[in-house]
Every structure is written in structure tokens, then in C-alpha cells.
Motif scaffolding. Structure first.
Motif, PDB file in Angstrom:
ATOM      1  N   ALA A  61      38.857  31.887 -15.680  1.00  0.00           N
ATOM      2  CA  ALA A  61      38.128  30.327 -14.398  1.00  0.00           C
ATOM      3  C   ALA A  61      39.158  30.232 -14.313  1.00  0.00           C
ATOM      4  O   ALA A  61      39.283  29.835 -12.615  1.00  0.00           O
ATOM      5  N   TRP A  62      40.432  30.564 -13.694  1.00  0.00           N
ATOM      6  CA  TRP A  62      41.870  30.291 -13.080  1.00  0.00           C
ATOM      7  C   TRP A  62      41.250  30.824 -11.747  1.00  0.00           C
ATOM      8  O   TRP A  62      41.373  30.279 -10.806  1.00  0.00           O
ATOM      9  N   ALA A  63      41.215  31.592 -12.140  1.00  0.00           N
ATOM     10  CA  ALA A  63      40.524  33.112 -10.208  1.00  0.00           C
ATOM     11  C   ALA A  63      39.058  32.095  -9.421  1.00  0.00           C
ATOM     12  O   ALA A  63      39.173  31.847  -8.474  1.00  0.00           O
ATOM     13  N   TRP A  64      38.217  31.632 -10.498  1.00  0.00           N
ATOM     14  CA  TRP A  64      37.636  31.416  -9.934  1.00  0.00           C
ATOM     15  C   TRP A  64      37.500  30.088  -9.318  1.00  0.00           C
ATOM     16  O   TRP A  64      36.574  30.220  -8.332  1.00  0.00           O
ATOM     17  N   ARG A  84      39.926  29.364  -8.087  1.00  0.00           N
ATOM     18  CA  ARG A  84      40.491  29.313  -6.587  1.00  0.00           C
ATOM     19  C   ARG A  84      38.949  29.462  -5.573  1.00  0.00           C
ATOM     20  O   ARG A  84      39.227  28.750  -4.591  1.00  0.00           O
ATOM     21  N   LEU A  85      38.331  30.587  -5.767  1.00  0.00           N
ATOM     22  CA  LEU A  85      37.963  31.160  -4.989  1.00  0.00           C
ATOM     23  C   LEU A  85      37.023  29.389  -4.847  1.00  0.00           C
ATOM     24  O   LEU A  85      35.620  29.915  -3.409  1.00  0.00           O
ATOM     25  N   ASP A 103      36.705  23.542 -21.325  1.00  0.00           N
ATOM     26  CA  ASP A 103      37.736  22.205 -20.529  1.00  0.00           C
ATOM     27  C   ASP A 103      38.143  22.610 -19.746  1.00  0.00           C
ATOM     28  O   ASP A 103      39.819  22.365 -19.615  1.00  0.00           O
ATOM     29  N   TYR A 104      38.292  23.079 -18.624  1.00  0.00           N
ATOM     30  CA  TYR A 104      39.067  23.334 -17.124  1.00  0.00           C
ATOM     31  C   TYR A 104      39.294  22.170 -16.561  1.00  0.00           C
ATOM     32  O   TYR A 104      38.561  22.433 -15.809  1.00  0.00           O
ATOM     33  N   ALA A 105      40.088  21.333 -16.810  1.00  0.00           N
ATOM     34  CA  ALA A 105      40.356  20.415 -15.590  1.00  0.00           C
ATOM     35  C   ALA A 105      40.054  21.082 -13.925  1.00  0.00           C
ATOM     36  O   ALA A 105      39.555  19.959 -13.564  1.00  0.00           O
ATOM     37  N   ALA A 106      40.868  21.426 -13.878  1.00  0.00           N
ATOM     38  CA  ALA A 106      40.878  22.560 -12.344  1.00  0.00           C
ATOM     39  C   ALA A 106      39.362  22.647 -12.243  1.00  0.00           C
ATOM     40  O   ALA A 106      38.746  22.287 -10.260  1.00  0.00           O
ATOM     41  N   ALA A 107      38.537  23.151 -12.920  1.00  0.00           N
ATOM     42  CA  ALA A 107      37.405  23.681 -12.458  1.00  0.00           C
ATOM     43  C   ALA A 107      36.598  22.319 -12.433  1.00  0.00           C
ATOM     44  O   ALA A 107      36.148  22.326 -11.303  1.00  0.00           O
TER      45      ALA A 107
END
Length: 434
Positions: free
Chosen positions: A216-219, A221-222, A248-252
Motif C-alpha cells: 500500500a505504501w509503494a502504490w 507513492r506511485l 485504512d491507509y491514511a496516506a492512500a
């Protein structure tokens, strides 16, 4: 590579904003009240019911069992780090540190305990201390993750050339998820957007299927990179992919909301930005939500969000809080103090930018121009950085330079907050020869 070690993948970026969320019953204060013994504190049961909480409970049981191996405490520590990153709970970093302390007490001189402690210090913005640990490790052994920690701490201190050497050593030792993510960010910092996209796609392809947060983190950033490239469909698809891995990934959620704002779907962006802010109530998220609410004429709601930002922002993320104060021209002395404190810990591009912006707001234009020039020197392509450079150059009487930077900010307009985009429009009207 042990599965739990993948949680280190995005620590270099997680450290850029401290969390201000409510702490669990197992936060730093609670565990300190239970016992001063690191092992007992790391094993103190929590009250959460999520899958992550259950995984931690299971790891605690394994670590507390008779004959438990060192790996059990190392795994527990990294599970705390993983939960802190997703739930934005700084108390979990304290628990990870306690797990490292327990590991060290049972296995004196253990390199794994030292690495775990180094990553905790990095998250707590104690970069020089983390750097000392990293240098101790790379002097003792040749392990890829040690060079990752070293590069992370150097990058946060604004020493990109040295960080690049550490990251290159990572890639030479092992081209895999964690070396690819760091290569992507370094390329982005140096203005190579397409190179960053290439590297982050390699990271996505090599992410462990057992670690959805890292994917999720890498997506995410993309998604941000594609937004900067004004490829809005691709950016939204990347954010949606992140949320499929980690709902529940806030950055996404934030990235998805930013894409919707960029394509003019302001009303649709608001509930998504509310969710992002609920999950991670830090100034950048609150500022964007407030701006989106104002675009829809919901000023009273925006004021409520901004009041929360003013109340807790300096604790949650001092650097962005200072940027907000300087932008609004309120409590400028406070912005100056916050940025000066931040510079004691790190001197990266964005801390220099915040300091220059606070100085400009206080009327110290010559100093501001010197520092913004330092921030620009690495070649980072950032809309906010260019906007600030344009405004500061104009205030310094450097009209041609101001037009140059404002023009470059215009090329990256989708990356600006709505209020910043409005400021850019106003400045461009006053400087029409861009």
C-alpha cells in the motif's frame, strides 16, 4: 529475509511527519506505569482487536514463552513499528524501543536489537543518534538494511550525496523492495520523476504478498508521482490499488482526495479527505481538508478543522504547522521558533523551505532568500517549494527570478493545496511575464 523486516520499507518517509493520534492503552505512559522492565513492558497486553493487534498479541505470547528465541522479540518490535505506521500511534515506537531493549538485555551487543533501536530513533526524529547506530552497524558487518538506516538518517539531515552512497550500497548488495523504495525517493528528491516512477514500480513488483502495508505504501507513492506528472487516471488507479491492500491507509486516502481535487471534483474529495484526517489528524491533512471545505462554501466546517490544527498541530507535525502559520501570517514568531527547533534535528529540503517561509513571513527577506536557495540546490521538483521561492524572490526585488519560480510552480499546480493554488494565481497576475 524474515517477513517482519518488510515493515522497514517506508520508514524514511514515515519520519517526515510525527503522528498526533490518541495513544492506546498500551502507549508509552501506560507501559511505564506497568513496569520499568523493558521485557515486561513490551509484553504488557493491549486492548485492541484489529488483525494487527492480534498479531502483536500472538508475538507477545511467543516472546514470553519458555525458551523463546531472540527472533521472537525482534519480530515483536517490528510489529509495533508496523502498527505505528498504519495507525499513526507514536506510543508504539516506544513499545518497539522496549522490545529492542529487552533483546539487548538478553543478547548483549545483538546487532538486530541495535538496528531496531536505530529505526525507532529515526521515527522519533533523533537522526544524529540513529546515524551513530547505523555507522556502528556498517562498521561491524555488511548487511543491506544497515545501509538503509544510514541513508535514511543522512537524507533527513540534508546530506543527500552521502545518502546516495549508502542507498547505492544497498542496491549493490541486494536489489529488492527496500532498496528500490529508497532509490525512488532519492530520484524524486533530485528531480528525476520518471526515474522515481521506474524505481517505485520495481518496488511494487517485489513487495511481499504477506505485507499489505508495504504494498500500500509503494502504490501510494506511485499515486503521488503520477499526480505530479498530471496523469490523473493513473494516479487515482494507484491510490485505489493502495486501498485494496490496506483499506485504512491514511496516506492512500489523502492521495485519492488530492487527485479528485486536481480534477475539480471537490465535493467528492471531501468525505475521502475526512477519512484521511480521521485516520491521521496531522496538519497537512487538516489543511487540505479545510481548503476543500472552503471550495464548497462550507466555511464553518473549515474553521472547525483549522481550530483543531491550531490546537494540536505543533505537537503532531511542527514543520507543517509552522508552514501553516507562516502562510496565514498568524503567530509568525511561533513559526520561526518551530522551524529553528526543526533545523536542530534535520536540514533537508523541506525543513529549509519551512524555515525560509517563516523568515519571509517575519520580514527577514534576505535571510529567507539565502535559505530557499539552499533548498532549491538539490533540484527537487516541488510545487510548494517553487511557489515559496517565487514569493521570496519577488519580495527580494528579484523579479526575473520570481517569474521563473512561479512559472515552475504553475507547471506543478495539481500538487498545491487549493489555498496555495489561489496564491499562485494571484502572484501570476501580478507577474504576468512568466
Amino acid at each position: 529475509m524474515k517477513h517482519w523486516m518488510f515493515v522497514l520499507a517506508g520508514l524514511v518517509f514515515a519520519a517526515t511527519a510525527a503522528s498526533g493520534c490518541q495513544r492506546r492503552a498500551t502507549s508509552a505512559h501506560a507501559v511505564a506505569a506497568i513496569t520499568t522492565d523493558a521485557c515486561a513492558a513490551a509484553l504488557a497486553p493491549g486492548s485492541g482487536r484489529s488483525d494487527r493487534d492480534r498479531a502483536i498479541t500472538q508475538a507477545q505470547q511467543q516472546a514470553g514463552a519458555r525458551g523463546a528465541t531472540r527472533d521472537a522479540f525482534e519480530r515483536l518490535g517490528y510489529l509495533y513499528v508496523a502498527r505505528a505506521r498504519v495507525a499513526n500511534d507514536p506510543g508504539d515506537y516506544t513499545l518497539a524501543d522496549l522490545a529492542a531493549g529487552c533483546l539487548e538485555s538478553r543478547y548483549p551487543g545483538d546487532a538486530g536489537a541495535l538496528l531496531l533501536k536505530g529505526h525507532v530513533l529515526h521515527q522519533l526524529h533523533r537522526f544524529s543518534e540513529a546515524e551513530r547506530i547505523a555507522r556502528t552497524l556498517v562498521a561491524r558487518r555488511t548487511v543491506v538494511l544497515d545501509y538503509g538506516l544510514l541513508g535514511d538518517t543522512l537524507m533527513e539531515q540534508g546530506r543527500l550525496a552521502e545518502a546516495a552512497e549508502a542507498y547505492q550500497r544497498m542496491l549493490d548488495l541486494k536489489p529488492f523492495y527496500q532498496s528500490y523504495t529508497r532509490a525512488a525517493h532519492l530520484r524524486w528528491l533530485r528531480g528525476d520523476l520518471e526515474g522515481a516512477i521506474e524505481s517505485i514500480r520495481l518496488a511494487i513488483a517485489s513487495a511481499s504478498p504477506r505485507d499489505p502495508e508495504s504494498a500500500a505504501w509503494a502504490w501510494t507513492r506511485l499515486a503521488v508521482y503520477e499526480l505530479q506528472a498530471a496523469r490523473f487516471t493513473a494516479a487515482r488507479a494507484a491510490a485505489d490499488s493502495a486501498l485494496r491492500y490496506q483499506p485504512d491507509y491514511a496516506a492512500a486516502h489523502l492521495a485519492r482526495g488530492r487527485v479528485l481535487l486536481a480534477i475539480g471534483r471537490h465535493a467528492d474529495a471531501i468525505p475521502i479527505l475526512r477519512e484521511a484526517t480521521r485516520l491521521n489528524p496531522v496538519p497537512e491533512y487538516q489543511w487540505l481538508l479545510a481548503d476543500a471545505l472552503r471550495l464548497e462554501g462550507r466555511g464553518s466546517e473549515a474553521e472547525e478543522v483549522e481550530q483543531e490544527l491550531m490546537t494540536r498541530g505543533a505537537i503532531a507535525d511542527p514543520r507543517t504547522h509552522a508552514l501553516y502559520l507562516a502562510t496565514r501570517r498568524i503567530s509568525v514568531p511561533r513559526a520561526l521558533a518551530l522551524t529553528q527547533e526543526e533545523l536542530q534535528a534535520r536540514a533537508d529540503v523541506f525543513t529549509l523551505d519551512a524555515r525560509a517561509w517563516a523568515l519571509a513571513a517575519s520580514g527577514r527577506v534576505a535571510e529567507a532568500h539565502q535559505i530557499i536557495s539552499r533548498a532549491l540546490a538539490e533540484g527537487t521538483q516541488d510545487a510548494r517549494l517553487f511557489l515559496h521561492a517565487g514569493v521570496i524572490s519577488a519580495a527580494a526585488g528579484r523579479d526575473r527570478e520570481a517569474r521563473q519560480w512561479l512559472g515552475r510552480a504553475e507547471q506543478l499546480r495539481p500538487m498545491l493545496l487549493p489555498s496555495e493554488a489561489s496564491e499562485l494565481t494571484r502572484r501570476l497576475m501580478n507577474n504576468p511575464k512568466t
